[in-house]
Design an enzyme around this catalytic site. Structure first.
Site, short mmCIF file in Angstrom:
data_model
loop_
_atom_site.label_atom_id
_atom_site.label_comp_id
_atom_site.label_asym_id
_atom_site.label_seq_id
_atom_site.Cartn_x
_atom_site.Cartn_y
_atom_site.Cartn_z
N CYS B 78 -19.35 -42.29 23.68
CA CYS B 78 -18.22 -42.15 22.08
C CYS B 78 -17.10 -42.37 22.70
CB CYS B 78 -18.77 -40.93 21.39
SG CYS B 78 -18.04 -41.07 19.92
N HIS B 178 -24.70 -42.26 20.25
CA HIS B 178 -24.94 -40.95 20.88
C HIS B 178 -26.51 -40.78 21.34
CE1 HIS B 178 -21.12 -38.74 20.07
NE2 HIS B 178 -21.02 -39.71 18.91
N GLU B 180 -27.71 -38.30 22.81
CA GLU B 180 -28.15 -37.10 22.54
C GLU B 180 -28.79 -36.69 21.04
OE1 GLU B 180 -25.29 -38.08 22.74
OE2 GLU B 180 -24.00 -36.72 21.55
#
Lengths: 253, 196
Positions: B78, B178, B180
């Site tokens: 990001c 992202h 994750e």
């Protein structure tokens, strides 16, 4: 292409997921971590966990549930209910939430939006609005829908966006728990009034309702609880129906 | 050991948790020596480009660049990917690392901003980081500024404009989305990063 999000909401009371109609006749729907993981496996694009009682005695139970749910969840995870000040938000983020949802506290203190956004980023702040159609305009209610504020939902959404909210979670109190379809008029009024994404909530009963709220309501995401919990509409099946109706969704996932 | 650089910007829990889940050894640190000594470096970040100033004030920028120039695999996530570019319209006063050319820009007013949600990622042939996720997977984005398409682009997405969803050059990788929070696709990307 950016897809329309399907969000599964878990209403939590005393560490358990519950479901009723307008918070009455609550039925046990399971353990939050297990429910969240099952929804994610089934294709939910995000999970929202709402502490519907949100009393101070419940904070520890909530944080425990957030920690347990976040541990094995790898899609975005929002937590709401009883966040009254920055410290409450900090504790929920530290327990593993990606975003927090605030409602009454933000109406009381709009600066809270900026305080949380300043520390965790706007993407982490979801402003929840409960609204009801009253005489042709949409009025904002707080305290679990019990207290009218006299404020207009579109204006409040605009103000919250200017304060730093990253998304609006918009619940129609008229439709909540009824499974009679989203309030597309309300959703469209807010979605066209702000430049940040709007999540429609309240009234989901069938795949057709989702198609309508994305098409007519211009929603960016739609949230439902009861229809997913008791298997009335399975998220994977819902997504296939949305694709058939040419609504872009994340699939397969 | 993977060092997750903590420069005080946002919530690093989920990145750490995802690597934990993969069985990788991770440490969240604001100590430049720990960063330099790690095998791999991850620079996460959400929020405002100006928060990257803390990389310099906390003395972490040099540690990161030292590790990168030593050939250690680096992953910017990001804001951490945007840092690899020259800078951002979001904060003109702060320079990026300048590893990739161009400036991050705001999305056009014709589309919703922030760009939030699952978007398709057009994976470029030959990407090492994105080699295990198919050609056109969905990944989760949340950001208001985007990096320009560059020669080193590994994946591209569209939201009003085409923008760099992922970049890579040698040991340097960046993803705007992202991983994750991108389900199995994202975990597969992080697993690949642990192996490059």
């Amino acid at each position: 292409m950016l897809t329309k999000r399907i969000i599964a909401c878990l209403d939590m009371d005393g560490g358990r997921v519950v479901k009723g109609v307008r918070f009455k006749n609550l039925r046990d729907a399971g353990d939050p971590a297990e429910c969240a993981a099952a929804h994610a496996r089934n294709g939910a694009d995000e999970i929202v966990l709402l502490d519907i009682t949100a009393t101070s005695g419940n904070r520890r139970t909530l944080l425990h549930a957030v920690r347990g749910t976040a541990r094995s969840l790898f899609v975005p995870f929002t937590v709401g209910g009883g966040i009254r000040q920055l410290d409450d938000a900090v504790a929920v983020f530290e327990a593993g939430a990606d975003k927090i949802a605030i409602n009454s506290a933000a109406v009381r203190e709009p600066e809270l939006i900026g305080k949380i956004a300043g520390r965790f980023g706007s993407q982490a702040v979801v402003l929840a609005i409960d609204a009801r159609n009253s005489g042709g305009r949409f009025e904002v209610f707080v305290s679990g829908g019990r207290v009218a504020t006299g404020r207009d939902a579109v204006e409040w959404a605009r103000e919250a966006a200017a304060c730093g909210a990253g998304e609006i979670l918009l619940t129609s109190m008229d439709r909540d728990g009824t499974q009679s379809g989203f309030d597309c008029e309300l959703v469209r009024a807010v979605a066209e009034g702000v430049s940040i994404p709007v999540i429609a909530s309240g009234g989901a009963g069938s795949a057709r309702d989702f198609v309508e709220v994305f098409r007519e309501g211009c929603a960016d995401a739609a949230l439902a609880a009861s229809i997913f919990h008791f298997g009335i509409e399975n998220i994977a099946q819902l997504k296939r129906k949305l694709l058939d109706a040419h609504v872009p969704v994340r699939w397969p996932c | 050991m993977i060092a997750i650089v903590d420069y005080g910007a946002g919530n690093l829990n989920s990145v750490e948790k995802a690597f934990d889940h993969l069985g990788a050894e991770v440490v969240v640190t604001d100590n430049p020596q720990v960063i330099t000594a790690a095998d791999r470096i991850v620079l996460p970040g959400v929020g405002h480009f100006s928060s990257l100033l803390q990389l310099t004030t906390k003395g972490l920028r040099d540690g990161v660049l030292l590790g990168v120039s030593a050939g250690k695999p680096f992953l910017g996530i990001c804001l951490g990917m945007q840092w690899l570019f020259d800078g951002s319209e979001e904060c003109d006063e702060i320079a990026g690392a300048g590893i990739f050319p161009g400036k991050c820009r705001r999305f056009p007013s014709s589309v919703k901003s922030p760009h939030v949600g699952w978007n398709s990622l057009n994976v470029q042939d030959g990407s090492r980081l994105l080699r295990n996720i198919g050609q056109d997977p969905f990944v989760y984005y949340t950001h208001s500024f985007h990096a320009p398409p560059v020669a080193a682009m590994a994946g591209e997405s569209e939201h009003g404009v085409l923008f760099a969803g992922a970049v890579e050059q040698g040991n340097i990788f960046g993803v705007q989305f992202h991983p994750e929070k991108s389900g199995d696709v994202g975990l597969a990307i992080l697993k690949t990063f642990c192996e490059v």
